[in-house]
Design an enzyme around this catalytic site. Structure first.
Site, short mmCIF file in Angstrom:
data_model
loop_
_atom_site.label_atom_id
_atom_site.label_comp_id
_atom_site.label_asym_id
_atom_site.label_seq_id
_atom_site.Cartn_x
_atom_site.Cartn_y
_atom_site.Cartn_z
N ASP A 72 0.87 -1.18 0.00
CA ASP A 72 0.00 0.00 0.00
C ASP A 72 0.91 1.23 0.00
O ASP A 72 1.48 1.59 1.04
CB ASP A 72 -0.89 0.03 1.24
CG ASP A 72 -1.90 -1.12 1.30
OD1 ASP A 72 -1.62 -2.19 0.71
OD2 ASP A 72 -2.94 -0.95 1.94
N LYS B 236 -6.88 3.44 -2.86
CA LYS B 236 -7.21 3.35 -1.44
C LYS B 236 -7.45 4.75 -0.90
O LYS B 236 -6.71 5.69 -1.23
CB LYS B 236 -6.06 2.66 -0.71
CG LYS B 236 -6.20 2.60 0.81
CD LYS B 236 -5.00 1.87 1.40
CE LYS B 236 -4.95 1.99 2.91
NZ LYS B 236 -3.77 1.30 3.49
N LYS C 234 -10.08 0.21 -1.96
CA LYS C 234 -9.93 -0.09 -0.53
C LYS C 234 -10.30 1.15 0.27
O LYS C 234 -9.78 2.23 0.03
CB LYS C 234 -8.50 -0.52 -0.21
CG LYS C 234 -8.26 -0.77 1.28
CD LYS C 234 -6.84 -1.26 1.55
CE LYS C 234 -6.57 -1.34 3.04
NZ LYS C 234 -5.20 -1.85 3.34
#
Length: 218
Positions: A92, A154, A184
């Site tokens: 991430d 995300k 996400k």
């Protein structure tokens, strides 16, 4: 309304506090396995994990350029590559928000592409810090992440003062990336109602530190 098991199965059970210890990572993994989470998400400095930590079926995610994103692309890419070489399945990364705010879209593309090129076979999630961006900036960063073959966009690190996930941001992100990418949601998700709203808006993964509480309140 998704079932408890369905929600659990899309959770990245997360521990990213700077003061986190290896013992807390052990406890995180145990809790993630108990609730049926998809993965655990930890800091890359914890890798490689010691042999006594049994992930079982859990995937292992780490962050890169976290939490500011204000890291040279070469450093961010090297951090991601080292993490994958040390056992991470997913990364991430935090996008460089300064470049986003300057609308230096070539710079943003280079930033994300550098990490993508460094970990071609790992899952790449691009943290855009949506609460700090305008709708137009959210759309543009999502388009760039899509163009360089990232796997997810995300919402948030959970550390930015502007805030975390929102239903509006998730819906806009999903509308932008379509079926080719996943979204996400993370940051400030502390109950089942909010988690369900984010899933309905298009989130297919949830970054949670309060996983048990969220599942208990579905």
């Amino acid at each position: 309304m998704p079932s408890v098991a369905e929600v659990a199965g899309i959770i990245d059970h997360t521990l990213l506090k700077p003061e986190a210890t290896l013992q807390q990572v052990r406890e995180l993994v145990e809790e993630a396995r108990r609730v049926g989470a998809y993965s655990v998400c930890i800091s890359p400095s914890m890798l490689p994990l010691p042999a006594d930590i049994d992930l079982g079926d859990l995937r292992l995610a780490v962050v890169a350029g976290f939490p500011s994103g204000a890291v040279a692309p070469a450093i961010k890419a090297a951090e991601a590559a080292l993490a994958v070489a040390s056992g991470a399945d997913e990364v991430d990364m935090v996008v460089n928000l300064g470049l986003v705010k300057e609308h230096d879209w070539e710079g943003v593309e280079f930033d994300i592409a550098s990490v993508r090129d460094a970990i071609p076979y790992a899952v790449l999630k691009v943290i855009i810090e949506s609460a700090a961006l305008t709708d137009e900036e959210i759309v543009r960063v999502c388009e760039i992440a899509h163009s360089v073959d990232a796997d997810f966009v995300k919402t948030s690190t959970g550390f930015h003062p502007a805030g975390g996930a929102s239903v509006h941001a998730v819906a806009l992100m999903k509308q932008t990336v379509g079926a080719d990418m996943e979204v996400k949601a993370s940051g400030g998700i502390r109950d089942g109602k909010f988690a369900s709203e984010l899933i309905a808006a298009g989130a297919t993964r949830l970054g949670l530190s309060a996983s048990q509480t969220v599942l208990d309140t579905l």
